[in-house]
Design a protein around this motif. Structure first.
Motif, PDB file in Angstrom:
ATOM      1  N   VAL A 171      29.080 105.056  41.385  1.00 57.85           N
ATOM      2  CA  VAL A 171      30.333 104.870  40.658  1.00 57.85           C
ATOM      3  C   VAL A 171      30.896 103.479  40.881  1.00 57.85           C
ATOM      4  O   VAL A 171      31.677 102.989  40.080  1.00 57.85           O
ATOM      5  CB  VAL A 171      31.354 105.952  41.059  1.00 57.85           C
ATOM      6  CG1 VAL A 171      32.612 105.835  40.240  1.00 57.85           C
ATOM      7  CG2 VAL A 171      30.738 107.312  40.843  1.00 57.85           C
ATOM      8  N   ARG A 172      30.488 102.819  41.968  1.00 56.55           N
ATOM      9  CA  ARG A 172      30.971 101.461  42.168  1.00 56.55           C
ATOM     10  C   ARG A 172      30.580 100.591  40.971  1.00 56.55           C
ATOM     11  O   ARG A 172      31.331  99.720  40.542  1.00 56.55           O
ATOM     12  CB  ARG A 172      30.427 100.871  43.464  1.00 56.55           C
ATOM     13  CG  ARG A 172      31.179  99.598  43.845  1.00 56.55           C
ATOM     14  CD  ARG A 172      30.545  98.903  45.022  1.00 56.55           C
ATOM     15  NE  ARG A 172      30.651  99.692  46.217  1.00 56.55           N
ATOM     16  CZ  ARG A 172      29.835  99.554  47.259  1.00 56.55           C
ATOM     17  NH1 ARG A 172      28.871  98.675  47.221  1.00 56.55           N
ATOM     18  NH2 ARG A 172      29.989 100.292  48.333  1.00 56.55           N
ATOM     19  N   GLY A 173      29.378 100.858  40.423  1.00 54.26           N
ATOM     20  CA  GLY A 173      28.955 100.134  39.214  1.00 54.26           C
ATOM     21  C   GLY A 173      29.898 100.400  38.053  1.00 54.26           C
ATOM     22  O   GLY A 173      30.242  99.485  37.289  1.00 54.26           O
ATOM     23  N   ASP A 174      30.333 101.661  37.903  1.00 54.89           N
ATOM     24  CA  ASP A 174      31.306 102.009  36.852  1.00 54.89           C
ATOM     25  C   ASP A 174      32.595 101.229  37.039  1.00 54.89           C
ATOM     26  O   ASP A 174      33.172 100.703  36.092  1.00 54.89           O
ATOM     27  CB  ASP A 174      31.661 103.507  36.924  1.00 54.89           C
ATOM     28  CG  ASP A 174      30.664 104.373  36.178  1.00 54.89           C
ATOM     29  OD1 ASP A 174      29.683 103.805  35.675  1.00 54.89           O
ATOM     30  OD2 ASP A 174      30.869 105.593  36.132  1.00 54.89           O
ATOM     31  N   LEU A 175      33.055 101.176  38.290  1.00 51.70           N
ATOM     32  CA  LEU A 175      34.315 100.500  38.592  1.00 51.70           C
ATOM     33  C   LEU A 175      34.214  99.011  38.246  1.00 51.70           C
ATOM     34  O   LEU A 175      35.099  98.440  37.604  1.00 51.70           O
ATOM     35  CB  LEU A 175      34.640 100.693  40.078  1.00 51.70           C
ATOM     36  CG  LEU A 175      35.985 100.199  40.594  1.00 51.70           C
ATOM     37  CD1 LEU A 175      37.132 100.819  39.809  1.00 51.70           C
ATOM     38  CD2 LEU A 175      36.141 100.515  42.071  1.00 51.70           C
ATOM     39  N   ILE A 176      33.112  98.378  38.635  1.00 59.32           N
ATOM     40  CA  ILE A 176      32.908  96.955  38.332  1.00 59.32           C
ATOM     41  C   ILE A 176      32.863  96.744  36.824  1.00 59.32           C
ATOM     42  O   ILE A 176      33.468  95.806  36.283  1.00 59.32           O
ATOM     43  CB  ILE A 176      31.612  96.455  39.006  1.00 59.32           C
ATOM     44  CG1 ILE A 176      31.799  96.428  40.535  1.00 59.32           C
ATOM     45  CG2 ILE A 176      31.212  95.076  38.493  1.00 59.32           C
ATOM     46  CD1 ILE A 176      30.519  96.231  41.320  1.00 59.32           C
ATOM     47  N   ARG A 177      32.166  97.643  36.123  1.00 53.91           N
ATOM     48  CA  ARG A 177      32.042  97.496  34.660  1.00 53.91           C
ATOM     49  C   ARG A 177      33.398  97.627  33.973  1.00 53.91           C
ATOM     50  O   ARG A 177      33.733  96.854  33.059  1.00 53.91           O
ATOM     51  CB  ARG A 177      31.075  98.582  34.138  1.00 53.91           C
ATOM     52  CG  ARG A 177      30.839  98.548  32.646  1.00 53.91           C
ATOM     53  CD  ARG A 177      29.827  99.629  32.248  1.00 53.91           C
ATOM     54  NE  ARG A 177      30.138 100.942  32.801  1.00 53.91           N
ATOM     55  CZ  ARG A 177      31.121 101.717  32.363  1.00 53.91           C
ATOM     56  NH1 ARG A 177      31.898 101.325  31.374  1.00 53.91           N
ATOM     57  NH2 ARG A 177      31.328 102.904  32.914  1.00 53.91           N
ATOM     58  N   ILE A 178      34.210  98.611  34.407  1.00 56.28           N
ATOM     59  CA  ILE A 178      35.525  98.811  33.793  1.00 56.28           C
ATOM     60  C   ILE A 178      36.430  97.604  34.062  1.00 56.28           C
ATOM     61  O   ILE A 178      37.107  97.101  33.162  1.00 56.28           O
ATOM     62  CB  ILE A 178      36.178 100.109  34.310  1.00 56.28           C
ATOM     63  CG1 ILE A 178      35.427 101.326  33.766  1.00 56.28           C
ATOM     64  CG2 ILE A 178      37.651 100.187  33.892  1.00 56.28           C
ATOM     65  CD1 ILE A 178      35.858 102.658  34.364  1.00 56.28           C
ATOM     66  N   ILE A 179      36.429  97.119  35.308  1.00 58.09           N
ATOM     67  CA  ILE A 179      37.270  95.957  35.631  1.00 58.09           C
ATOM     68  C   ILE A 179      36.809  94.737  34.850  1.00 58.09           C
ATOM     69  O   ILE A 179      37.625  93.970  34.327  1.00 58.09           O
ATOM     70  CB  ILE A 179      37.246  95.694  37.155  1.00 58.09           C
ATOM     71  CG1 ILE A 179      38.020  96.810  37.875  1.00 58.09           C
ATOM     72  CG2 ILE A 179      37.853  94.336  37.496  1.00 58.09           C
ATOM     73  CD1 ILE A 179      37.909  96.787  39.378  1.00 58.09           C
ATOM     74  N   ASP A 180      35.495  94.576  34.718  1.00 62.24           N
ATOM     75  CA  ASP A 180      34.961  93.462  33.942  1.00 62.24           C
ATOM     76  C   ASP A 180      35.457  93.541  32.493  1.00 62.24           C
ATOM     77  O   ASP A 180      35.869  92.543  31.899  1.00 62.24           O
ATOM     78  CB  ASP A 180      33.425  93.497  33.991  1.00 62.24           C
ATOM     79  CG  ASP A 180      32.805  92.275  33.358  1.00 62.24           C
ATOM     80  OD1 ASP A 180      33.188  91.155  33.753  1.00 62.24           O
ATOM     81  OD2 ASP A 180      31.960  92.425  32.454  1.00 62.24           O
ATOM     82  N   GLY A 181      35.429  94.760  31.933  1.00 55.02           N
ATOM     83  CA  GLY A 181      35.926  94.945  30.560  1.00 55.02           C
ATOM     84  C   GLY A 181      37.415  94.660  30.445  1.00 55.02           C
ATOM     85  O   GLY A 181      37.884  94.066  29.465  1.00 55.02           O
ATOM     86  N   LEU A 182      38.175  95.062  31.456  1.00 58.53           N
ATOM     87  CA  LEU A 182      39.627  94.822  31.448  1.00 58.53           C
ATOM     88  C   LEU A 182      39.941  93.332  31.405  1.00 58.53           C
ATOM     89  O   LEU A 182      40.863  92.892  30.719  1.00 58.53           O
ATOM     90  CB  LEU A 182      40.269  95.422  32.706  1.00 58.53           C
ATOM     91  CG  LEU A 182      40.448  96.938  32.750  1.00 58.53           C
ATOM     92  CD1 LEU A 182      40.953  97.355  34.118  1.00 58.53           C
ATOM     93  CD2 LEU A 182      41.413  97.388  31.680  1.00 58.53           C
ATOM     94  N   MET A 183      39.163  92.559  32.152  1.00 57.22           N
ATOM     95  CA  MET A 183      39.429  91.122  32.239  1.00 57.22           C
ATOM     96  C   MET A 183      39.206  90.417  30.901  1.00 57.22           C
ATOM     97  O   MET A 183      39.722  89.336  30.672  1.00 57.22           O
ATOM     98  CB  MET A 183      38.523  90.482  33.302  1.00 57.22           C
ATOM     99  CG  MET A 183      38.785  90.994  34.693  1.00 57.22           C
ATOM    100  SD  MET A 183      40.489  90.705  35.175  1.00 57.22           S
ATOM    101  CE  MET A 183      40.714  91.966  36.389  1.00 57.22           C
ATOM    102  N   LYS A 184      38.406  91.033  30.045  1.00 61.70           N
ATOM    103  CA  LYS A 184      38.090  90.402  28.759  1.00 61.70           C
ATOM    104  C   LYS A 184      39.084  90.780  27.669  1.00 61.70           C
ATOM    105  O   LYS A 184      39.038  90.257  26.569  1.00 61.70           O
ATOM    106  CB  LYS A 184      36.676  90.806  28.324  1.00 61.70           C
ATOM    107  CG  LYS A 184      35.601  90.237  29.237  1.00 61.70           C
ATOM    108  CD  LYS A 184      34.225  90.762  28.867  1.00 61.70           C
ATOM    109  CE  LYS A 184      33.189  90.130  29.802  1.00 61.70           C
ATOM    110  NZ  LYS A 184      31.961  90.898  29.873  1.00 61.70           N
ATOM    111  N   ARG A 185      39.988  91.724  27.972  1.00 62.46           N
ATOM    112  CA  ARG A 185      40.920  92.190  26.940  1.00 62.46           C
ATOM    113  C   ARG A 185      42.081  91.223  26.780  1.00 62.46           C
ATOM    114  O   ARG A 185      42.539  90.611  27.731  1.00 62.46           O
ATOM    115  CB  ARG A 185      41.454  93.578  27.311  1.00 62.46           C
ATOM    116  CG  ARG A 185      40.358  94.624  27.274  1.00 62.46           C
ATOM    117  CD  ARG A 185      40.858  95.955  27.741  1.00 62.46           C
ATOM    118  NE  ARG A 185      41.933  96.453  26.889  1.00 62.46           N
ATOM    119  CZ  ARG A 185      42.358  97.697  26.903  1.00 62.46           C
ATOM    120  NH1 ARG A 185      41.819  98.561  27.711  1.00 62.46           N
ATOM    121  NH2 ARG A 185      43.328  98.082  26.112  1.00 62.46           N
ATOM    122  N   LYS A 186      42.534  91.108  25.538  1.00 59.10           N
ATOM    123  CA  LYS A 186      43.687  90.236  25.270  1.00 59.10           C
ATOM    124  C   LYS A 186      44.969  90.902  25.800  1.00 59.10           C
ATOM    125  O   LYS A 186      45.066  92.111  25.849  1.00 59.10           O
ATOM    126  CB  LYS A 186      43.828  90.001  23.772  1.00 59.10           C
ATOM    127  CG  LYS A 186      42.722  89.131  23.188  1.00 59.10           C
ATOM    128  CD  LYS A 186      43.028  88.784  21.736  1.00 59.10           C
ATOM    129  CE  LYS A 186      42.013  87.788  21.205  1.00 59.10           C
ATOM    130  NZ  LYS A 186      40.685  88.339  21.029  1.00 59.10           N
TER     131      LYS A 186
END
Length: 320
Positions: A70-85
């Motif tokens: 799940v750590r991979g999930d967490l990293i992926r979600i945070i990565d996606g958040l950083m790209k949002r306007k």
């Protein structure tokens, strides 16, 4: 640190009041925008449906525990958040009640991209004053959650006597003498005491867990705990379901760690939400079903030695 988004990890054992505290944070008129990441134990998630007023900002991870995969999930979600306007003032990660907070906290030190853009602000642990003594006997996760806390919310203080409360605080301080401790009922702690604390102390954590920054660090699950989830595509009959639920909770007793559900009742425009810890149950009609929502009924039970087939049969027998 400037420019990094603060992350609050919200932890605490099953039923301690994490979602209640999260809803308080999201409902207060602070003018801030938060992204919420909810992690659940079991195959059907309902915690994100219990979070108020943050529909498009709630991200759900359903792999049972924030660690390992799940750590991979967490990293992926945070990565996606950083790209949002639009950006966020902060990120709140609500872990499953069965999670050891160490792997969650590790994420913010082990992954370079995450480390460059976020900072771990504090681990906030909600503790159930009524059941803590029992949890310290049967749940190593509860001890770890207290040990890792920067801020402790001692919740449900109205359910114990003054003497019991002092004993609970003594047990907590024996595990963690450093964290700021707040007494609370219905998680009514001021938001300023929980967010933007800049309180995470890596040196103290390394004292508790010397291999905290090593990639191979794992924690052990309590393997005899299981989750049983049942979804009914429609309404349930309250005259059948509620007596069964009461009876089931009394019979299961201490083995039923947590129960929760969102139910559709026939002819009722509002959702019925129930929550339970052991034999104590609480439920009421809450907000109305939205037009874009499916009027389905979902229940989740977490405990030891649960008879999955019997529970599924009993719940489905209550379908309208």
């Amino acid at each position: 640190m400037s420019g990094k988004i603060p992350v609050t990890v919200l932890t605490g054992y099953l039923g301690a009041g994490k979602t209640t505290l999260l809803n308080r944070i999201l409902s207060e008129p602070h003018g801030k925008k938060f992204a919420v990441i909810v992690n659940e134990f079991g195959e059907v998630g309902i915690d994100n449906d219990l979070v108020v007023g943050a529909d498009e900002e709630v991200f759900e991870m359903n792999n049972g525990c924030v660690c390992c995969t799940v750590r991979g999930d967490l990293i992926r979600i945070i990565d996606g958040l950083m790209k949002r306007k639009g950006g966020f003032d902060g990120i709140i990660v609500e872990t499953t009640g069965l999670a050891d907070p160490a792997p969650v906290a590790q994420t913010f030190f082990m992954d370079q991209d995450v480390q460059e853009r976020t900072r771990l602000d504090a681990v906030v642990t909600v503790v159930d004053a009524r059941w803590l003594a029992l949890r310290l006997q049967d749940a190593p996760e509860a001890r770890n959650q207290i040990a890792f806390a920067d801020v402790l919310v001692l919740n449900k203080t109205d359910l114990v006597t003054p003497g019991e409360l002092e004993e609970v605080e003594r047990r907590i301080r024996a595990i963690n003498p450093y964290a700021k401790l707040h007494r609370a009922q219905n998680a009514n702690v001021p938001v300023a005491e929980v967010l933007d604390r800049n309180a995470f102390d890596l040196d103290r954590i390394l004292d508790i867990e010397p291999d905290f920054l090593e990639e191979g660090h794992h924690h052990h699950h309590n393997d005899d705990i299981q989750s049983v989830a049942v979804t009914i595509e429609g309404a349930v009959n309250p005259d059948r379901f509620l007596p069964w639920l009461n009876d089931f909770a009394q019979r299961a007793g201490a083995d039923l760690l947590r129960s929760k559900g969102i139910l559709a009742f026939p002819g009722e425009p509002r959702r019925f939400v129930f929550q339970g810890v052991h034999m104590m149950l609480d439920g009421d009609l809450q907000r109305e079903w939205r037009d874009d929502e499916k009027r389905a009924s979902k229940v989740v039970f977490i405990g030891r030695g649960l008879d999955r087939d019997a529970i599924e049969r009993a719940v489905k027998a209550c379908a309208v």
